[in-house]
Design a protein around this motif. Structure first.
Motif, PDB file in Angstrom:
ATOM      1  N   GLU A   5       0.979  -1.160  -0.050  1.00  0.00           N
ATOM      2  CA  GLU A   5      -0.034  -0.024   0.095  1.00  0.00           C
ATOM      3  C   GLU A   5       0.932   1.419   0.000  1.00  0.00           C
ATOM      4  O   GLU A   5       1.817   1.277   0.655  1.00  0.00           O
ATOM      5  CB  GLU A   5      -0.830  -0.259   1.210  1.00  0.00           C
ATOM      6  N   TYR A   6       0.578   2.231  -0.911  1.00  0.00           N
ATOM      7  CA  TYR A   6       1.258   3.504  -0.804  1.00  0.00           C
ATOM      8  C   TYR A   6       0.353   4.533  -0.604  1.00  0.00           C
ATOM      9  O   TYR A   6      -0.877   4.739  -0.675  1.00  0.00           O
ATOM     10  CB  TYR A   6       1.764   3.606  -2.543  1.00  0.00           C
ATOM     11  N   ARG A   7       0.953   5.658   0.201  1.00  0.00           N
ATOM     12  CA  ARG A   7       0.381   7.016   0.216  1.00  0.00           C
ATOM     13  C   ARG A   7       0.484   7.654  -1.458  1.00  0.00           C
ATOM     14  O   ARG A   7       1.335   7.224  -2.073  1.00  0.00           O
ATOM     15  CB  ARG A   7       0.946   7.919   1.182  1.00  0.00           C
ATOM     16  N   ILE A   8      -0.521   8.381  -1.510  1.00  0.00           N
ATOM     17  CA  ILE A   8      -0.711   8.790  -2.926  1.00  0.00           C
ATOM     18  C   ILE A   8       0.612   9.464  -3.388  1.00  0.00           C
ATOM     19  O   ILE A   8       0.869   9.413  -4.853  1.00  0.00           O
ATOM     20  CB  ILE A   8      -1.880   9.843  -3.082  1.00  0.00           C
ATOM     21  N   ASP A   9       1.217  10.231  -2.517  1.00  0.00           N
ATOM     22  CA  ASP A   9       2.615  10.715  -3.221  1.00  0.00           C
ATOM     23  C   ASP A   9       3.486   9.947  -3.364  1.00  0.00           C
ATOM     24  O   ASP A   9       4.317  10.059  -4.349  1.00  0.00           O
ATOM     25  CB  ASP A   9       2.884  12.154  -2.047  1.00  0.00           C
ATOM     26  N   PRO A  34      -9.146   5.204  -2.808  1.00  0.00           N
ATOM     27  CA  PRO A  34      -8.249   4.912  -1.880  1.00  0.00           C
ATOM     28  C   PRO A  34      -8.833   4.493  -0.607  1.00  0.00           C
ATOM     29  O   PRO A  34     -10.060   4.776  -0.314  1.00  0.00           O
ATOM     30  CB  PRO A  34      -7.489   6.245  -1.466  1.00  0.00           C
ATOM     31  N   ARG A  35      -7.886   3.655   0.275  1.00  0.00           N
ATOM     32  CA  ARG A  35      -8.499   2.998   1.383  1.00  0.00           C
ATOM     33  C   ARG A  35      -8.273   4.095   2.427  1.00  0.00           C
ATOM     34  O   ARG A  35      -7.032   4.591   2.577  1.00  0.00           O
ATOM     35  CB  ARG A  35      -7.726   1.763   1.739  1.00  0.00           C
ATOM     36  N   ARG A  36      -8.972   4.497   2.973  1.00  0.00           N
ATOM     37  CA  ARG A  36      -9.087   5.799   3.847  1.00  0.00           C
ATOM     38  C   ARG A  36      -8.382   5.259   5.528  1.00  0.00           C
ATOM     39  O   ARG A  36      -9.086   4.537   6.039  1.00  0.00           O
ATOM     40  CB  ARG A  36     -10.206   6.624   4.237  1.00  0.00           C
TER      41      ARG A  36
END
Length: 60
Positions: A5-9, A34-36
């Motif tokens: 899993e990645y953060r958007i940046d 995205p999964r919040r």
């Protein structure tokens, strides 16, 4: 990718694109939403700004 899993940046950097493009891909359904995680609730209530030229002591 690799199931991570990645953060958007992080995803944008790894994919060699921009956050703006990642969001556009999500809007077009090319990427899943995205999964919040974390702070997902509404922002806490904010107090209205004080009127210019007034101070608490003036209202006593």
């Amino acid at each position: 990718m690799n199931g991570r899993e990645y953060r958007i940046d992080e995803l944008a950097h790894t994919a060699g694109t921009t956050v703006r493009n990642i969001r556009a891909y999500q809007d077009r359904g090319l990427l899943p939403p995205p999964r919040r995680v974390g702070r997902v609730g509404p922002a806490p209530a904010r107090r209205p700004p004080a009127r210019a030229g007034t101070h608490r002591a003036e209202h006593r």
